[in-house]
Motif scaffolding. Structure first.
Motif, PDB file in Angstrom:
ATOM      1  N   ASN A 185       0.831  -1.077  -0.612  1.00  0.00           N
ATOM      2  CA  ASN A 185      -0.025   0.134  -0.256  1.00  0.00           C
ATOM      3  C   ASN A 185       0.527   1.024   0.107  1.00  0.00           C
ATOM      4  OD1 ASN A 185      -2.637  -1.009  -0.210  1.00  0.00           O
ATOM      5  ND2 ASN A 185      -2.390  -1.661   1.822  1.00  0.00           N
ATOM      6  N   ARG A 186       1.899   1.227   0.740  1.00  0.00           N
ATOM      7  CA  ARG A 186       3.265   2.228   1.073  1.00  0.00           C
ATOM      8  C   ARG A 186       3.798   2.201  -0.289  1.00  0.00           C
ATOM      9  NH1 ARG A 186       2.866   1.160   6.862  1.00  0.00           N
ATOM     10  NH2 ARG A 186       4.740   0.794   7.008  1.00  0.00           N
ATOM     11  N   SER A 187       4.239   1.379  -0.700  1.00  0.00           N
ATOM     12  CA  SER A 187       5.317   1.183  -1.693  1.00  0.00           C
ATOM     13  C   SER A 187       4.843   1.530  -3.347  1.00  0.00           C
ATOM     14  CB  SER A 187       5.995   0.283  -1.866  1.00  0.00           C
ATOM     15  OG  SER A 187       5.442  -0.935  -2.326  1.00  0.00           O
TER      16      SER A 187
ATOM     17  N   GLN B  55     -10.639   2.336  10.154  1.00  0.00           N
ATOM     18  CA  GLN B  55      -9.642   2.283  11.744  1.00  0.00           C
ATOM     19  C   GLN B  55      -8.514   1.994  10.948  1.00  0.00           C
ATOM     20  OE1 GLN B  55     -12.130   0.469  11.095  1.00  0.00           O
ATOM     21  NE2 GLN B  55     -13.828   1.387  12.765  1.00  0.00           N
ATOM     22  N   ILE B  56      -7.623   1.385  10.411  1.00  0.00           N
ATOM     23  CA  ILE B  56      -6.246   1.062   9.738  1.00  0.00           C
ATOM     24  C   ILE B  56      -5.719   2.310   9.012  1.00  0.00           C
ATOM     25  CG2 ILE B  56      -5.315  -0.720   8.162  1.00  0.00           C
ATOM     26  CD1 ILE B  56      -6.893  -2.655   8.573  1.00  0.00           C
ATOM     27  N   LEU B  57      -6.480   3.254   8.351  1.00  0.00           N
ATOM     28  CA  LEU B  57      -5.902   4.460   7.322  1.00  0.00           C
ATOM     29  C   LEU B  57      -5.689   5.621   8.553  1.00  0.00           C
ATOM     30  CD1 LEU B  57      -6.056   5.398   4.738  1.00  0.00           C
ATOM     31  CD2 LEU B  57      -8.501   6.672   5.785  1.00  0.00           C
ATOM     32  N   ASN B  58      -6.557   5.681   9.577  1.00  0.00           N
ATOM     33  CA  ASN B  58      -6.293   6.523  10.160  1.00  0.00           C
ATOM     34  C   ASN B  58      -4.950   6.140  11.746  1.00  0.00           C
ATOM     35  OD1 ASN B  58      -8.300   7.914   9.752  1.00  0.00           O
ATOM     36  ND2 ASN B  58      -9.476   7.618  11.639  1.00  0.00           N
ATOM     37  N   ASP B  59      -4.101   5.065  11.552  1.00  0.00           N
ATOM     38  CA  ASP B  59      -3.256   3.654  12.365  1.00  0.00           C
ATOM     39  C   ASP B  59      -2.206   5.092  11.339  1.00  0.00           C
ATOM     40  OD1 ASP B  59      -2.430   2.173  14.116  1.00  0.00           O
ATOM     41  OD2 ASP B  59      -1.552   2.033  12.453  1.00  0.00           O
ATOM     42  N   SER B  60      -0.949   6.029  12.557  1.00  0.00           N
ATOM     43  CA  SER B  60       0.010   6.090  12.022  1.00  0.00           C
ATOM     44  C   SER B  60       0.985   4.929  11.649  1.00  0.00           C
ATOM     45  CB  SER B  60       0.965   6.484  13.175  1.00  0.00           C
ATOM     46  OG  SER B  60       1.230   5.661  14.439  1.00  0.00           O
ATOM     47  N   PHE B  61       0.998   4.014  11.393  1.00  0.00           N
ATOM     48  CA  PHE B  61       1.848   2.540  11.178  1.00  0.00           C
ATOM     49  C   PHE B  61       1.324   1.988   9.928  1.00  0.00           C
ATOM     50  CE2 PHE B  61       3.184  -1.854  10.151  1.00  0.00           C
ATOM     51  CZ  PHE B  61       4.576  -1.408  10.419  1.00  0.00           C
ATOM     52  N   TRP B  62      -0.313   1.682  10.208  1.00  0.00           N
ATOM     53  CA  TRP B  62      -0.985   1.338   8.898  1.00  0.00           C
ATOM     54  C   TRP B  62      -0.945   2.239   7.831  1.00  0.00           C
ATOM     55  CZ3 TRP B  62      -0.457  -3.925   8.701  1.00  0.00           C
ATOM     56  CH2 TRP B  62      -0.246  -4.861   9.929  1.00  0.00           C
ATOM     57  N   GLY B  63      -1.852   3.173   8.083  1.00  0.00           N
ATOM     58  CA  GLY B  63      -2.272   3.614   6.897  1.00  0.00           C
ATOM     59  C   GLY B  63      -1.131   5.205   6.911  1.00  0.00           C
ATOM     60  N   SER B  64      -0.360   4.411   7.023  1.00  0.00           N
ATOM     61  CA  SER B  64       0.571   5.514   6.801  1.00  0.00           C
ATOM     62  C   SER B  64       0.986   6.454   4.830  1.00  0.00           C
ATOM     63  CB  SER B  64       2.008   5.788   7.536  1.00  0.00           C
ATOM     64  OG  SER B  64       3.191   6.237   7.144  1.00  0.00           O
ATOM     65  N   GLY B  65       0.981   7.727   4.821  1.00  0.00           N
ATOM     66  CA  GLY B  65       0.964   7.684   3.181  1.00  0.00           C
ATOM     67  C   GLY B  65      -0.369   7.284   2.561  1.00  0.00           C
ATOM     68  N   LEU B  66      -0.944   6.911   3.183  1.00  0.00           N
ATOM     69  CA  LEU B  66      -2.542   6.314   2.757  1.00  0.00           C
ATOM     70  C   LEU B  66      -3.317   7.523   2.253  1.00  0.00           C
ATOM     71  CD1 LEU B  66      -2.957   2.415   2.925  1.00  0.00           C
ATOM     72  CD2 LEU B  66      -2.007   4.040   1.320  1.00  0.00           C
TER      73      LEU B  66
END
Length: 297
Positions: free
Chosen positions: A232-234, A244-255
């Motif tokens: 997702n990030r690359s 909930q995932i999109l707002n997480d600093s790790f899992w949602g980073s850059g999305l």
């Protein structure tokens, strides 16, 4: 059927050969072969096909292997439960969670488990529904927490919903920013999905099919939560994601969320267990904890 016969059957499935199974069990090849023949006699079915190139399972043999794994796991769990209740062992549980639970409530679940069972041990793994369900069915897991569609799950699994979550398309690409994007346009893009039966991605795909919208390209399939986050990030691939995932600093980073006219139906988030296997006291504790914590998402 006896315990040692089921163990012999599983040893053969795991090693792939009579020689390897006999070695793993500390038996002679003739003794292992005799045990397997006795099992075939008792079941009244051919379980193995023996040929010069090796031994393989018949359809009946494959079914019995699956049941044997669950039977032996259930026996081991029963022994663990008895030892724990009688003070001979610590409280243990093996659970799996999908990313939305890992991101939001897993820390609280672990904290409350440790409070209730100071000497207990929780074995936790994360995964997607596609790789969690088989491990739950064969008894490797006590329960799983995640998003699921009850009617699409195997009949041997029970699902208790706690709450509902939405899913929406996301991407790191800025091409979709500050405008409403139609599903027809998104269907022409490249996607990253894990459409296993009962999963959020499969529900979303079925919903698009009902709207007569079909993806223009075969999606990239991924069954690892960590790899999903990395891709997702690359890449500019589009994926479905709970907020909930999109707002997480790790899992949602850059999305970035993609603004669409409408969204797939809400999904149920809850606990999956084996329907015909009693939950241990520890498992019931975890379900009680999860009911309270996940219900507040």
């Amino acid at each position: 059927m006896k315990k040692h016969q089921l163990k012999a059957l599983i040893a053969l499935a795991e090693s792939g050969s009579i020689r390897g199974a006999a070695r793993d069990m500390g038996l002679s090849q003739s003794a292992l072969t005799k045990t397997l023949r006795e099992l075939e006699t008792q079941t009244g079915a051919a379980l193995l096909v023996r040929a010069s190139r090796g031994t393989r399972f018949t359809p009946a043999g494959k079914v019995l292997v699956d049941h044997a794994r669950l039977i032996l796991t259930s026996m081991r769990r029963a022994e663990e439960e008895v030892r724990r209740i009688s003070g001979q062992a610590i409280a243990t549980a093996r659970i799996a969670v999908t990313p939305v639970v890992a991101v939001t409530k897993l820390g609280g679940i672990i904290h409350e488990f440790q409070r209730r069972h100071p000497q207990g041990q929780l074995d936790v793994e994360t995964g997607t529904l596609g790789n969690i369900v088989p491990r739950l069915l064969d008894g490797q897991l006590d329960l799983a927490l995640g998003i699921a569609t009850p009617e699409a799950l195997p009949a041997d699994l029970a699902f208790q919903p706690f709450t509902e979550v939405t899913i929406s398309p996301v991407s790191r690409s800025k091409r979709f920013a500050n405008r409403i994007v139609t599903w027809e346009e998104l269907a022409g893009e490249r996607w990253l999905l894990n459409p296993s039966p009962g999963s959020a991605d499969q529900v979303a795909l079925d919903w698009l099919t009902q709207k007569k919208i079909t993806l223009a390209h075969p999606p990239t399939l991924c069954r690892s939560p960590f790899l999903l986050a990395a891709l997702n990030r690359s890449t500019d691939l589009i994926a479905f994601c709970p907020p909930q995932i999109l707002n997480d600093s790790f899992w949602g980073s850059g999305l970035c969320p993609i603004d669409v006219p409408d969204l797939p139906p809400k999904m149920q988030l809850g606990v999956l267990t084996r329907r015909y296997t009693p939950n241990s006291l520890v498992s019931r504790d975890i379900i009680d904890i999860s009911t309270r914590l996940i219900g507040s998402i």
